[in-house]
Design a protein around this motif. Structure first.
Motif, PDB file in Angstrom:
ATOM      1  N   VAL A 189       0.789  -1.182  -0.192  1.00 57.12           N
ATOM      2  CA  VAL A 189      -0.208   0.061  -0.081  1.00 57.12           C
ATOM      3  C   VAL A 189       0.984   1.354   0.017  1.00 57.12           C
ATOM      4  CG1 VAL A 189      -1.844  -1.045   1.083  1.00 57.12           C
ATOM      5  CG2 VAL A 189      -0.296   0.044   2.622  1.00 57.12           C
ATOM      6  N   ALA A 190       2.143   1.297   0.243  1.00 61.04           N
ATOM      7  CA  ALA A 190       3.010   2.146   0.330  1.00 61.04           C
ATOM      8  C   ALA A 190       3.703   2.659  -1.147  1.00 61.04           C
ATOM      9  CB  ALA A 190       3.990   2.035   1.242  1.00 61.04           C
ATOM     10  N   LEU A 191       3.255   1.797  -2.206  1.00 62.62           N
ATOM     11  CA  LEU A 191       3.966   1.855  -3.426  1.00 62.62           C
ATOM     12  C   LEU A 191       3.706   3.210  -4.048  1.00 62.62           C
ATOM     13  CD1 LEU A 191       3.689  -1.619  -4.937  1.00 62.62           C
ATOM     14  CD2 LEU A 191       5.695  -0.615  -3.893  1.00 62.62           C
ATOM     15  N   PRO A 192       2.706   3.597  -4.100  1.00 61.43           N
ATOM     16  CA  PRO A 192       2.184   4.938  -4.618  1.00 61.43           C
ATOM     17  C   PRO A 192       2.804   6.086  -3.871  1.00 61.43           C
ATOM     18  CG  PRO A 192      -0.017   3.840  -4.311  1.00 61.43           C
ATOM     19  CD  PRO A 192       1.136   2.887  -3.456  1.00 61.43           C
ATOM     20  N   SER A 193       3.019   5.853  -2.530  1.00 60.71           N
ATOM     21  CA  SER A 193       3.839   6.953  -1.776  1.00 60.71           C
ATOM     22  C   SER A 193       5.189   6.884  -2.125  1.00 60.71           C
ATOM     23  CB  SER A 193       3.391   6.798  -0.309  1.00 60.71           C
ATOM     24  OG  SER A 193       4.367   7.719   0.659  1.00 60.71           O
ATOM     25  N   LEU A 243       9.815   9.476  -3.394  1.00 62.12           N
ATOM     26  CA  LEU A 243      11.051   9.126  -3.898  1.00 62.12           C
ATOM     27  C   LEU A 243      11.277   9.223  -5.556  1.00 62.12           C
ATOM     28  CD1 LEU A 243      13.867   7.989  -2.457  1.00 62.12           C
ATOM     29  CD2 LEU A 243      13.043   5.690  -2.867  1.00 62.12           C
ATOM     30  N   GLY A 244      10.360   9.051  -5.988  1.00 63.00           N
ATOM     31  CA  GLY A 244      10.363   9.060  -7.582  1.00 63.00           C
ATOM     32  C   GLY A 244      10.531   7.755  -7.896  1.00 63.00           C
ATOM     33  N   ALA A 245      10.369   6.763  -7.396  1.00 60.11           N
ATOM     34  CA  ALA A 245      10.510   5.355  -7.667  1.00 60.11           C
ATOM     35  C   ALA A 245       9.545   4.824  -8.831  1.00 60.11           C
ATOM     36  CB  ALA A 245       9.841   4.365  -6.572  1.00 60.11           C
ATOM     37  N   SER A 246      10.382   4.204  -9.850  1.00 52.14           N
ATOM     38  CA  SER A 246       9.705   3.842 -11.097  1.00 52.14           C
ATOM     39  C   SER A 246       8.665   2.550 -10.839  1.00 52.14           C
ATOM     40  CB  SER A 246      10.774   3.629 -12.208  1.00 52.14           C
ATOM     41  OG  SER A 246      11.611   2.481 -11.812  1.00 52.14           O
ATOM     42  N   ALA A 247       8.140   2.319 -11.857  1.00 50.47           N
ATOM     43  CA  ALA A 247       7.430   0.874 -11.790  1.00 50.47           C
ATOM     44  C   ALA A 247       8.297  -0.284 -11.453  1.00 50.47           C
ATOM     45  CB  ALA A 247       6.331   0.547 -12.819  1.00 50.47           C
ATOM     46  N   ALA A 248       9.543  -0.371 -12.273  1.00 49.81           N
ATOM     47  CA  ALA A 248      10.567  -1.205 -12.053  1.00 49.81           C
ATOM     48  C   ALA A 248      11.119  -1.173 -10.791  1.00 49.81           C
ATOM     49  CB  ALA A 248      11.480  -1.252 -12.969  1.00 49.81           C
ATOM     50  N   THR A 249      11.347  -0.244 -10.008  1.00 47.57           N
ATOM     51  CA  THR A 249      11.937  -0.098  -8.727  1.00 47.57           C
ATOM     52  C   THR A 249      10.765  -0.599  -7.780  1.00 47.57           C
ATOM     53  OG1 THR A 249      13.090   1.818  -9.219  1.00 47.57           O
ATOM     54  CG2 THR A 249      12.399   1.489  -6.875  1.00 47.57           C
ATOM     55  N   GLN A 250       9.468  -0.141  -7.945  1.00 50.47           N
ATOM     56  CA  GLN A 250       8.377  -0.459  -6.880  1.00 50.47           C
ATOM     57  C   GLN A 250       8.369  -2.133  -7.075  1.00 50.47           C
ATOM     58  OE1 GLN A 250       4.804   1.596  -7.735  1.00 50.47           O
ATOM     59  NE2 GLN A 250       5.960   2.998  -8.383  1.00 50.47           N
ATOM     60  N   SER A 251       8.246  -2.714  -8.266  1.00 51.40           N
ATOM     61  CA  SER A 251       8.490  -4.105  -8.316  1.00 51.40           C
ATOM     62  C   SER A 251       9.437  -4.877  -7.504  1.00 51.40           C
ATOM     63  CB  SER A 251       8.480  -4.775  -9.925  1.00 51.40           C
ATOM     64  OG  SER A 251       8.726  -5.901 -10.025  1.00 51.40           O
ATOM     65  N   TRP A 252      10.519  -4.181  -7.581  1.00 51.20           N
ATOM     66  CA  TRP A 252      11.708  -4.909  -6.927  1.00 51.20           C
ATOM     67  C   TRP A 252      11.666  -4.900  -5.457  1.00 51.20           C
ATOM     68  CZ3 TRP A 252      14.985  -8.621  -7.694  1.00 51.20           C
ATOM     69  CH2 TRP A 252      15.261  -9.183  -9.277  1.00 51.20           C
ATOM     70  N   VAL A 253      11.188  -3.588  -4.829  1.00 52.47           N
ATOM     71  CA  VAL A 253      11.075  -3.553  -3.535  1.00 52.47           C
ATOM     72  C   VAL A 253      10.138  -4.681  -3.034  1.00 52.47           C
ATOM     73  CG1 VAL A 253       9.893  -1.643  -1.929  1.00 52.47           C
ATOM     74  CG2 VAL A 253      11.103  -1.018  -3.498  1.00 52.47           C
ATOM     75  N   VAL A 254       8.868  -4.967  -3.733  1.00 55.80           N
ATOM     76  CA  VAL A 254       8.129  -5.946  -3.575  1.00 55.80           C
ATOM     77  C   VAL A 254       8.859  -7.573  -3.778  1.00 55.80           C
ATOM     78  CG1 VAL A 254       6.005  -7.080  -3.755  1.00 55.80           C
ATOM     79  CG2 VAL A 254       6.139  -4.701  -3.644  1.00 55.80           C
ATOM     80  N   SER A 255       9.291  -7.834  -4.911  1.00 60.27           N
ATOM     81  CA  SER A 255       9.463  -9.167  -5.234  1.00 60.27           C
ATOM     82  C   SER A 255      10.957  -9.316  -4.771  1.00 60.27           C
ATOM     83  CB  SER A 255       9.628  -9.393  -6.719  1.00 60.27           C
ATOM     84  OG  SER A 255      10.552  -7.958  -7.480  1.00 60.27           O
ATOM     85  N   LEU A 266      -0.239   4.197   8.371  1.00 57.28           N
ATOM     86  CA  LEU A 266       1.071   4.985   8.419  1.00 57.28           C
ATOM     87  C   LEU A 266       1.221   6.203   7.466  1.00 57.28           C
ATOM     88  CD1 LEU A 266       3.689   2.134   9.242  1.00 57.28           C
ATOM     89  CD2 LEU A 266       3.027   3.854  10.672  1.00 57.28           C
ATOM     90  N   ILE A 267       0.502   5.490   6.185  1.00 54.49           N
ATOM     91  CA  ILE A 267       0.619   6.685   5.124  1.00 54.49           C
ATOM     92  C   ILE A 267      -0.497   7.682   5.404  1.00 54.49           C
ATOM     93  CG2 ILE A 267      -0.345   6.918   2.685  1.00 54.49           C
ATOM     94  CD1 ILE A 267       2.518   5.107   2.984  1.00 54.49           C
ATOM     95  N   HIS A 268      -1.641   7.450   5.988  1.00 58.48           N
ATOM     96  CA  HIS A 268      -2.710   8.212   6.515  1.00 58.48           C
ATOM     97  C   HIS A 268      -1.841   9.413   7.323  1.00 58.48           C
ATOM     98  CE1 HIS A 268      -6.536   9.917   7.273  1.00 58.48           C
ATOM     99  NE2 HIS A 268      -6.175   9.702   8.691  1.00 58.48           N
ATOM    100  N   ALA A 269      -1.143   8.775   8.563  1.00 57.46           N
ATOM    101  CA  ALA A 269      -0.736   9.482   9.295  1.00 57.46           C
ATOM    102  C   ALA A 269       0.646  10.525   8.977  1.00 57.46           C
ATOM    103  CB  ALA A 269      -0.236   8.678  10.780  1.00 57.46           C
ATOM    104  N   PHE A 270       1.520  10.050   8.110  1.00 56.49           N
ATOM    105  CA  PHE A 270       2.661  10.856   7.958  1.00 56.49           C
ATOM    106  C   PHE A 270       2.489  11.436   6.546  1.00 56.49           C
ATOM    107  CE2 PHE A 270       3.963   7.956  11.039  1.00 56.49           C
ATOM    108  CZ  PHE A 270       4.626   8.797  12.065  1.00 56.49           C
ATOM    109  N   GLY A 271       1.572  11.195   5.511  1.00 58.98           N
ATOM    110  CA  GLY A 271       1.376  11.842   4.322  1.00 58.98           C
ATOM    111  C   GLY A 271       1.963  11.133   3.376  1.00 58.98           C
ATOM    112  N   ALA A 272       1.577  11.254   2.108  1.00 61.00           N
ATOM    113  CA  ALA A 272       2.045  10.442   0.782  1.00 61.00           C
ATOM    114  C   ALA A 272       3.312  10.830   0.526  1.00 61.00           C
ATOM    115  CB  ALA A 272       1.204  11.005  -0.327  1.00 61.00           C
TER     116      ALA A 272
END
Length: 500
Positions: A37-41, A46-58, A163-169
C-alpha cells in the motif's frame, strides 16, 4: 551448569522466549505485505519507477526465499539463538537504511538485505519451538505461531494504510520501514536476556555444505524469479528459467544423496521426505499459501482500483480475516493433538467456503457497501485459515528430529514462499488479463478468487486423502509412527520439551 539444573529456569521463561520469537517473526512477515500500500507514496516521494516498485516487493520475497533453507541449517549447526539474534539485528538495521533511502537503488539494495535477514529469522522460530516444547505444549506454541503468521500477513495493508494516512503521501512510505526499528530493538534486548542458551550438538559431521547452498539457491532463484516478475517481464522467454530450475534442483537432490552416502552432513536431510507427515504437510502448505496470499493481493487491488477505497479503508476491510485467523490458529493449536488432520480438512473447507462467499458478496452488493457485504465470508475464511496453518505446521514437523528442526522449518517455509509466488503469478495473470480485455474489475476479482479457491481445493483433496488413509490404516498414523532409520541421530521423541 548442567542441563538438569538449567531446566527449571528455562521452564519459567520459555513462553517469554516464544513471545520474542513470534515478535521477530511478526515484523519479518509483516514486511511482505505492508509495503504494497506504500508503493504510490514511494512513487511520489522518492520518484520510484514501476521497475523499482516491483523490486521493492519482489526483491524482498526473493531474498527471503533464498535464505530460508541455508539459514535453517546454519541455526541447527551453530545455534538457533545466535542465528535469530543476528538475523533480527540485520533486519532492524536494514529497516533503518530503507527508511533513510535517498534514491531507488539504495532502497532496492537495502530491501534485498532486509529480505535475506528475514529469511534467517524465520526458520529459527520453528526450530526453537521444536527445541523448547514438546507434545501438547508444542502444538499450543505452534498455535500462537500460526496466529502470528495469519495476522502479520493480513494486517499489513491496514498497518501500511494507517502509516501513510498519519505521515502523508510524500514521506509515509519511510515509516513503513521505521516502524520495525523500535520493535526490533526491543525484541533484541529481550531476546538476549530470554532466549535459552541451549547446547548445540556437533559431532564433527555438522559442517556447512557450500556447494549444496549454491545449487539450492540457484534453483530456487531460477524458479522464483519468473514468478515474482511475471507482470514486469514481458514475453515468454522468462519461463525458460523453469526447466533450468528443475535441472538445478535435480542436481541438488543428487548432490545431497551423495553427501549422505559419503557420511557427510547434507544441507537438507532427504530422509525428511521419507516421513509421510512431513512430505504431505509440506505439499498442503505449498498449495494453501499459493491460494491464501493471492486473496489479499486481488482484494487490495479491487477495493482501491474499483470500489474506490483508500489504502486505509482497504486494510480495515480485510481486518476481519486477520482477526478471525488469529482466533482460529489459537484454537487449532489446542485441538490438533486430539483431532489431527481432520482439523486441517475443516480449515481448508472453511477457507474455500469463505472465498466463495466473497465472490457472491461482490456480485450482490456492488459499490461502497461491498466491504460490509464481504465481512462475514472473510470471517469464515479467516477461521478456516487459522485452523489450517497452525495444525498443519504441528503435524508436518511432529516427527522431525529436533537437531534438524531448523533445516526442516526452512524447507517448509521455502515451499510456502514458492507457493505464494506461484499463486500470485497465476491468479494475477487471470485478474489482469480480464481487466485488460474487458475492463470489468468485479468480474476479474471473482475469476481471481475462483482460481484461488481451486488451488485451495487441491490442498483440501490432499488433506482428505491423507485423512482417509489414516482411518483405513490407523497403525500408520504419523503421530505415533517411528522415525525412519537414517533421519538424523535422534528421533522425534527426544526429551527436549524443557529446553534440554
Amino acid at each position: 551448569m548442567t542441563t538438569e539444573t538449567a531446566r527449571p529456569a528455562l521452564d519459567d521463561r520459555r513462553w517469554k522466549a516464544l513471545a520474542v520469537c513470534l515478535t521477530a517473526g511478526f515484523i519479518s512477515l509483516l514486511d511482505v505485505s505492508i509495503v504494497n500500500v506504500a508503493l504510490p507514496s514511494m512513487e511520489s516521494g522518492l520518484g520510484a519507477s514501476a521497475a523499482t516498485q516491483s523490486w521493492v516487493v519482489s526483491g524482498y520475497a526473493l531474498a527471503f526465499g533464498l535464505a530460508l533453507a541455508p539459514a535453517g541449517r546454519l541455526g541447527d549447526v551453530r545455534g538457533r539463538r545466535q542465528a535469530l539474534l543476528f538475523g533480527l539485528a540485520v533486519f532492524t538495521a536494514a529497516s533503518v537504511a530503507c527508511g533513510l533511502a535517498t534514491g531507488p537503488t539504495w532502497l532496492v539494495v537495502c530491501r534485498l538485505i532486509q529480505g535475506a535477514a528475514a529469511g534467517v529469522v524465520a526458520p529459527q522460530t520453528s526450530g526453537l519451538i521444536q527445541q523448547m516444547f514438546q507434545g501438547a505444549e508444542r502444538a499450543r506454541a505452534f498455535g500462537f505461531h500460526g496466529s502470528c503468521v495469519a495476522v502479520s500477513t493480513a494486517v499489513g495493508p491496514l498497518a501500511g494504510g494507517l502509516l501513510i494516512h498519519a505521515f502523508g503521501a510524500a514521506d509515509g512510505w519511510r515509516w513503513v520501514f521505521f516502524v520495525n526499528v523500535p520493535i526490533g530493538v526491543a525484541a533484541l534486548v529481550a531476546g538476549n536476556r530470554l532466549l535459552p542458551r541451549l547446547p548445540v550438538r556437533n559431532d564433527g559431521r555438522e559442517k556447512f555444505d557450500p556447494f549444496g547452498v549454491l545449487l539450492l539457491g540457484a534453483g530456487v532463484l531460477a524458479l522464483l524469479l519468473p514468478l515474482v516478475q511475471e507482470q514486469q517481464w514481458q514475453g515468454r522467454a522468462k519461463w525458460l528459467l523453469i526447466p533450468v530450475a528443475a535441472l538445478l534442483l535435480g542436481g541438488f537432490w543428487v548432490w545431497e544423496r551423495t553427501q549422505g552416502r559419503l557420511g557427510k552432513a547434507p544441507l537438507v536431510d532427504l530422509g525428511l521426505f521419507s516421513l509421510r507427515s512431513f512430505t504431505l504437510g509440506a505439499l498442503i502448505s505449498l498449495m494453501f499459501f499459493a491460494g491464501l496470499t493471492t486473496i489479499f493481493f486481488v482484494l487490495s487491488l479491487f477495493l482501491q482500483n474499483t470500489a474506490g477505497y483508500s489504502a486505509l479503508a482497504a486494510g480495515v476491510t480485510i481486518l476481519p480475516f486477520a482477526a478471525a485467523s488469529a482466533v482460529g490458529a489459537a484454537v487449532g493449536g489446542r485441538l490438533v493433538m486430539r483431532y489431527g488432520r481432520s482439523l486441517v480438512v475443516i480449515g481448508l473447507s472453511g477457507v474455500a467456503l469463505g472465498l466463495l462467499g466473497v465472490v457472491v458478496a461482490v456480485q450482490l452488493v456492488p459499490g461502497d457497501g461491498v466491504g460490509w457485504a464481504m465481512a462475514l465470508p472473510l470471517v469464515i475464511g479467516g477461521i478456516g485459515s487459522g485452523l489450517t496453518v497452525s495444525p498443519n505446521t504441528t503435524l508436518t514437523l511432529t516427527l522431525v528430529p529436533v537437531r534438524g528442526a531448523g533445516a526442516a522449518g526452512g524447507v517448509l517455509q521455502t515451499g510456502q514462499r514458492i507457493g505464494s509466488a506461484t499463486g500470485i503469478a497465476v491468479v494475477g495473470s487471470v485478474y489482469f488479463a480480464h481487466v485488460a480485455n474487458h475492463g470489468r474489475s468485479t468480474t476479474a476479482l471473482q475469476l481471481g478468487l475462483l482460481t484461488a479457491t481451486a488451488i485451495i481445493l487441491v490442498a483440501l483433496v490432499l488433506a482428505v486423502a491423507d485423512l482417509r488413509e489414516r482411518r483405513a490404516h490407523p497403525g500408520r498414523d504419523d503421530l505415533t509412527a517411528a522415525v525412519p532409520r537414517g533421519l538424523g541421530e535422534s528421533g522425534a521423541g527426544e526429551k527436549v520439551g524443557h529446553g534440554a
